[in-house]
Design an enzyme around this catalytic site. Structure first.
Site, mmCIF file in Angstrom:
data_model
loop_
_atom_site.group_PDB
_atom_site.id
_atom_site.type_symbol
_atom_site.label_atom_id
_atom_site.label_comp_id
_atom_site.label_asym_id
_atom_site.label_seq_id
_atom_site.Cartn_x
_atom_site.Cartn_y
_atom_site.Cartn_z
ATOM 1 N N GLY A 133 0.816 -1.204 0.000
ATOM 2 C CA GLY A 133 0.000 0.000 0.000
ATOM 3 C C GLY A 133 0.852 1.257 0.000
ATOM 4 N N SER A 175 -2.326 -11.059 -2.865
ATOM 5 C CA SER A 175 -3.368 -11.410 -3.846
ATOM 6 C C SER A 175 -2.864 -11.735 -5.245
ATOM 7 C CB SER A 175 -4.385 -10.271 -3.937
ATOM 8 O OG SER A 175 -3.751 -9.068 -4.336
ATOM 9 N N TYR A 203 -3.674 -18.924 -3.320
ATOM 10 C CA TYR A 203 -4.377 -17.673 -3.036
ATOM 11 C C TYR A 203 -5.869 -17.938 -2.819
ATOM 12 C CZ TYR A 203 -6.848 -13.315 -3.978
ATOM 13 O OH TYR A 203 -7.704 -12.248 -3.904
ATOM 14 N N ARG A 227 -13.943 -11.675 -18.966
ATOM 15 C CA ARG A 227 -13.848 -11.466 -17.524
ATOM 16 C C ARG A 227 -14.831 -10.388 -17.080
ATOM 17 N NH1 ARG A 227 -11.782 -15.546 -18.132
ATOM 18 N NH2 ARG A 227 -9.703 -16.283 -17.510
#
Length: 322
Positions: A34, A75, A139, A219
């Protein structure tokens, strides 16, 4: 006060920007992926790790926390395959430390950012919450483990929670103050836009012979602000007591092919992409699209942004953050 763990990340920072309009917010983030600049100045920021009990104790003791929202997972699917320890350590073990601290301080409301990766490669055109979960990488498995743990904690300790399984987060805040900035970047839309800004030589399309209208994978893309608002709908339902436990998909319900995304990026930017066709990637299903009818019916949420609006917001962000 709401504790947002991972609130300096891409999705977490957009959630915080929306949430501070109506709630007091404290952000805990170790800044491993982050960015401090992404956290809205109206939120309290604490640098710390969700797996560090001392860091958590400091926050839970200093602030009257009424709910926790968890965005602090690793992730990257590929990375989880080569380094599963990292994923089970952070996504599972560290989350257990957080849940343990919540129980200690009698905080019983939890929003969990899960993922479409819990479904693996489903054999349905439209994925619902009842579609079988069968993750194919660490994951996805790490996220599903926490979903099971939450169900057990709910029965044993009275934890109230909302699980949000979402698909491809994309776009940037309309203000262009915050947006998607990963290193390395693995997501399709920012990769295309980086190429159109001259930062990449070409775009690779993995497979053009799928059973889809144009041969490329389809997607489900959803604007990051739409995602943020869904989390707020979830926490408000928990705080109001209208929901005790729930699991929801978040998606646009339509799906866009890789070619459609590239074409829309070209339309928005007015630039032509250099596309290189490559072989399929192992484990890439032809189509992954979510039904979000359950959260629409129960909480009134639905995705508002179109693909063109998603890409336009991302383009504005990438231009000014270059």
């Amino acid at each position: 006060m709401i504790l947002v763990v991972g609130g300096a990340g891409y999705i977490g920072s957009h959630l915080v920007k929306e949430l501070v309009e109506t709630k007091e917010v404290v952000v805990l983030d170790n800044l491993s992926t982050g960015h401090r600049w992404a956290v809205d100045e109206r939120a309290v920021f604490v640098e710390g790790d969700l797996g560090n009990a001392a860091d958590l104790e400091k926050v839970f003791s200093a602030y009257n926390i009424e709910a926790v929202m968890h965005f602090a997972a690793n992730s990257l699917v590929g990375e989880s395959v080569v380094d599963p320890l990292k994923y089970y350590q952070n996504n599972v073990a560290a989350t257990l430390t957080l849940l343990q601290m919540m129980m200690k301080h009698d905080v019983k409301k939890f929003i969990f950012s899960s993922t479409a990766a819990t479904y693996g490669i489903p054999d349905v055109d439209l994925i619902t919450e009842d579609t079988a979960t069968n993750p194919i990488n660490p994951y996805g498995r790490s996220k599903l483990m926490i979903e099971h743990i939450l169900a057990d904690f709910s029965k044993a300790y009275g934890l109230n929670y909302v699980v949000l399984r979402y698909f491809n987060a994309a776009g940037a805040h309309v203000s262009a103050e915050i947006g998607e900035k990963h290193d390395p970047e693995t997501h399709l839309i920012p990769i295309i836009l980086q190429h159109l800004l001259g930062e990449r030589e070409h775009i690779a399309v993995f497979g053009s012979d799928y059973d889809t209208p144009d041969g490329t994978c389809i997607r489900d893309y959803i604007h990051v602000t739409d995602l943020a608002k869904a989390h707020i709908f979830g926490v408000e339902a928990l705080l109001a007591g209208t929901k005790e436990t729930a699991t929801y998909n978040l998606g646009n319900g339509l799906g866009y092919s890789v070619k459609e995304v590239i074409d829309t990026c070209e339309k928005v930017t007015g630039k032509k992409a250099n596309v290189v066709m490559s072989d399929r990637r192992e484990g890439d299903p032809a189509r992954l699209v979510a039904s979000s009818s359950k959260i629409h019916e129960e909480l009134g949420w639905k995705a508002e942004y179109s693909l063109e609006e998603i890409i336009s917001s991302a383009w504005k962000w990438h231009q000014q953050s270059k």
